[in-house]
Design a protein around this motif. Structure first.
Motif, mmCIF file in Angstrom:
data_model
loop_
_atom_site.group_PDB
_atom_site.id
_atom_site.type_symbol
_atom_site.label_atom_id
_atom_site.label_comp_id
_atom_site.label_asym_id
_atom_site.label_seq_id
_atom_site.Cartn_x
_atom_site.Cartn_y
_atom_site.Cartn_z
ATOM 1 N N VAL A 78 10.161 10.811 0.618
ATOM 2 C CA VAL A 78 11.288 11.363 0.317
ATOM 3 C C VAL A 78 11.386 11.945 -1.048
ATOM 4 O O VAL A 78 10.976 11.497 -2.098
ATOM 5 N N ASP A 79 11.274 13.376 -1.004
ATOM 6 C CA ASP A 79 11.377 14.024 -2.123
ATOM 7 C C ASP A 79 12.654 14.176 -2.741
ATOM 8 O O ASP A 79 13.766 14.652 -2.111
ATOM 9 N N ARG A 80 13.055 13.684 -3.915
ATOM 10 C CA ARG A 80 14.212 13.352 -4.687
ATOM 11 C C ARG A 80 14.764 14.536 -5.198
ATOM 12 O O ARG A 80 16.085 14.938 -5.093
ATOM 13 N N THR A 81 14.011 15.916 -5.450
ATOM 14 C CA THR A 81 14.467 16.944 -5.956
ATOM 15 C C THR A 81 15.137 18.119 -4.744
ATOM 16 O O THR A 81 15.983 18.560 -5.090
ATOM 17 N N ALA A 86 -6.076 7.010 -2.597
ATOM 18 C CA ALA A 86 -5.478 7.903 -3.981
ATOM 19 C C ALA A 86 -5.231 9.203 -3.399
ATOM 20 O O ALA A 86 -4.306 10.011 -3.991
ATOM 21 N N GLU A 87 -6.041 9.873 -2.402
ATOM 22 C CA GLU A 87 -5.939 11.269 -1.904
ATOM 23 C C GLU A 87 -4.677 11.353 -1.337
ATOM 24 O O GLU A 87 -3.990 12.672 -1.298
ATOM 25 N N LEU A 88 -4.024 10.248 -0.829
ATOM 26 C CA LEU A 88 -2.748 10.241 -0.252
ATOM 27 C C LEU A 88 -1.401 10.601 -1.089
ATOM 28 O O LEU A 88 -0.179 10.550 -0.960
ATOM 29 N N VAL A 89 -1.596 10.095 -2.339
ATOM 30 C CA VAL A 89 -0.656 9.784 -3.314
ATOM 31 C C VAL A 89 -0.208 11.006 -3.905
ATOM 32 O O VAL A 89 -1.047 11.418 -5.117
ATOM 33 N N PRO A 90 0.927 11.801 -3.840
ATOM 34 C CA PRO A 90 1.174 12.718 -4.722
ATOM 35 C C PRO A 90 1.285 12.442 -6.095
ATOM 36 O O PRO A 90 1.877 11.475 -6.534
ATOM 37 N N THR A 103 6.285 10.583 -11.512
ATOM 38 C CA THR A 103 7.272 11.186 -12.406
ATOM 39 C C THR A 103 8.616 10.963 -11.749
ATOM 40 O O THR A 103 9.691 11.214 -12.267
ATOM 41 N N GLY A 104 8.718 10.012 -10.466
ATOM 42 C CA GLY A 104 9.728 9.451 -10.069
ATOM 43 C C GLY A 104 10.532 10.552 -9.104
ATOM 44 O O GLY A 104 11.476 10.151 -8.683
ATOM 45 N N GLN A 105 9.783 11.714 -8.787
ATOM 46 C CA GLN A 105 10.267 12.745 -7.928
ATOM 47 C C GLN A 105 10.390 12.559 -6.502
ATOM 48 O O GLN A 105 11.006 13.188 -5.657
ATOM 49 N N LEU A 106 9.174 11.482 -6.427
ATOM 50 C CA LEU A 106 9.070 11.336 -4.971
ATOM 51 C C LEU A 106 8.970 9.636 -4.746
ATOM 52 O O LEU A 106 8.291 9.193 -5.561
ATOM 53 N N ARG A 107 9.610 9.360 -3.713
ATOM 54 C CA ARG A 107 9.508 7.789 -3.279
ATOM 55 C C ARG A 107 8.905 7.795 -1.766
ATOM 56 O O ARG A 107 9.266 8.638 -1.126
ATOM 57 N N ALA A 108 8.425 6.653 -1.862
ATOM 58 C CA ALA A 108 7.821 6.514 -0.239
ATOM 59 C C ALA A 108 7.859 4.952 0.096
ATOM 60 O O ALA A 108 7.756 4.097 -0.872
ATOM 61 N N THR A 143 0.922 -1.234 -0.014
ATOM 62 C CA THR A 143 -0.011 -0.042 0.152
ATOM 63 C C THR A 143 0.852 1.249 0.008
ATOM 64 O O THR A 143 0.639 2.250 -0.794
ATOM 65 N N PHE A 144 1.988 1.247 0.799
ATOM 66 C CA PHE A 144 2.448 2.468 0.984
ATOM 67 C C PHE A 144 4.078 2.441 0.410
ATOM 68 O O PHE A 144 4.780 3.520 0.653
ATOM 69 N N ASN A 145 4.605 1.424 -0.374
ATOM 70 C CA ASN A 145 5.834 1.649 -0.787
ATOM 71 C C ASN A 145 5.541 2.200 -2.466
ATOM 72 O O ASN A 145 5.229 1.497 -3.227
ATOM 73 N N TRP A 146 6.011 3.285 -2.462
ATOM 74 C CA TRP A 146 5.512 4.024 -3.983
ATOM 75 C C TRP A 146 6.978 4.423 -4.504
ATOM 76 O O TRP A 146 7.749 4.718 -3.963
ATOM 77 N N ASP A 147 6.735 3.888 -5.802
ATOM 78 C CA ASP A 147 7.820 4.368 -6.888
ATOM 79 C C ASP A 147 7.096 4.508 -8.219
ATOM 80 O O ASP A 147 6.101 4.232 -8.483
ATOM 81 N N ASN A 148 7.884 4.797 -9.081
ATOM 82 C CA ASN A 148 7.507 4.966 -10.557
ATOM 83 C C ASN A 148 7.683 3.867 -11.340
ATOM 84 O O ASN A 148 7.845 3.907 -12.576
ATOM 85 N N LYS A 149 8.062 2.720 -10.780
ATOM 86 C CA LYS A 149 8.356 1.378 -11.498
ATOM 87 C C LYS A 149 7.346 0.366 -10.805
ATOM 88 O O LYS A 149 7.125 0.400 -9.820
#
Length: 246
Positions: free
Chosen positions: A188-191, A145-149, A154-159, A97-103
């Motif tokens: 974590v905001d990568r930018t 879905a409301e919690l997911v930026p 875009t890969g700018q944020l990982r969780a 649920t909470f491990n987010w990535d763009n992959k």
């Protein structure tokens, strides 16, 4: 003096006749008590025999895996689940649920997400919703879905989620348990390099369900195989409430 023996004999016969009914009542009472004890002993014996036969009927099967390892598997009630299975099930739900990535997990493919109303959730988050009771899972997706930026896609944020504590499951009724979790969601905001830490302490209500297998086996689609793989523990989350550690 000549009448004394006759009087004595009458007194003796009177005493015997007076005591005889009490003796018969006492004998009858002893017989009833003995009969009752024997019946109880028979019932207890039959119960013990039934339990022994039930245990004996549970078969032990030898299972050999593809890698050559061999295990002995004991038959259990269909709604029995080991505590470690329940704990791993909850852990898997939280991580999916909470491990987010763009992959897409396990691949190098870009994850464009699954659309939920006007928002999107990562593919793994969508699959996690399938571990919830169907109506509960469907109702929960818009809230998650409301919690997911948007930066996630875009890969700018990982969780990720860091689990500090998982309690032993507490059985609330046969085939249903509660388990507590103390965890932290890390974004974590990568930018910018800024990280955000959000406590996630929850109590889960879980119930056992039928274990299904893909009807098409290895011929099933990747999606179908993934769904059945995730639900292979035979469990569903039916309720999630806030947990306040003491």
């Amino acid at each position: 003096m000549s009448h004394l023996p006759k009087d004595f004999m009458k007194l003796q016969r009177f005493s015997q006749s007076a005591l005889l009914p009490e003796a018969k009542n006492l004998l009858a009472l002893c017989f009833l008590i003995l009969t009752g004890v024997n019946i109880l002993a028979l019932i207890l014996h039959l119960f013990v025999a039934y339990r022994i036969n039930s245990v004996a009927a549970m078969k032990t099967t030898q299972v050999q895996l593809i890698n050559g390892q061999t295990y002995y598997v004991a038959e259990r009630d269909r709604f029995f689940r080991y505590p470690s299975v329940i704990q791993n099930f909850v852990k898997n739900w939280a991580e999916l649920t909470f491990n987010w990535d763009n992959k897409i997990p396990g691949t190098n493919d870009t994850d464009s997400g699954i659309k939920v109303n006007s928002k999107r959730v990562p593919t793994s988050t969508y699959f996690a919703s399938l571990l919830l009771e169907p109506n509960f899972g469907k109702a929960s997706l818009p809230d998650i879905a409301e919690l997911v930026p948007n930066k996630v896609f875009t890969g700018q944020l990982r969780a990720t989620v860091i689990i500090s504590f998982l309690s032993e499951p507490r059985e609330v009724r046969p085939g249903e348990w509660e388990i507590d979790m103390i965890a932290t969601r890390l974004l974590v905001d990568r930018t910018s390099g800024i990280d955000q830490r959000i406590p996630f302490n929850r109590t889960f209500r879980i119930k056992a369900v039928e274990i299904q297998t893909p009807p098409l086996g290895s011929q099933a689609s990747a999606f179908e195989q993934k769904v059945y793989e995730l639900r292979s523990a035979g469990l569903e989350i039916t309720k999630i409430t806030e947990f306040k550690p003491k």
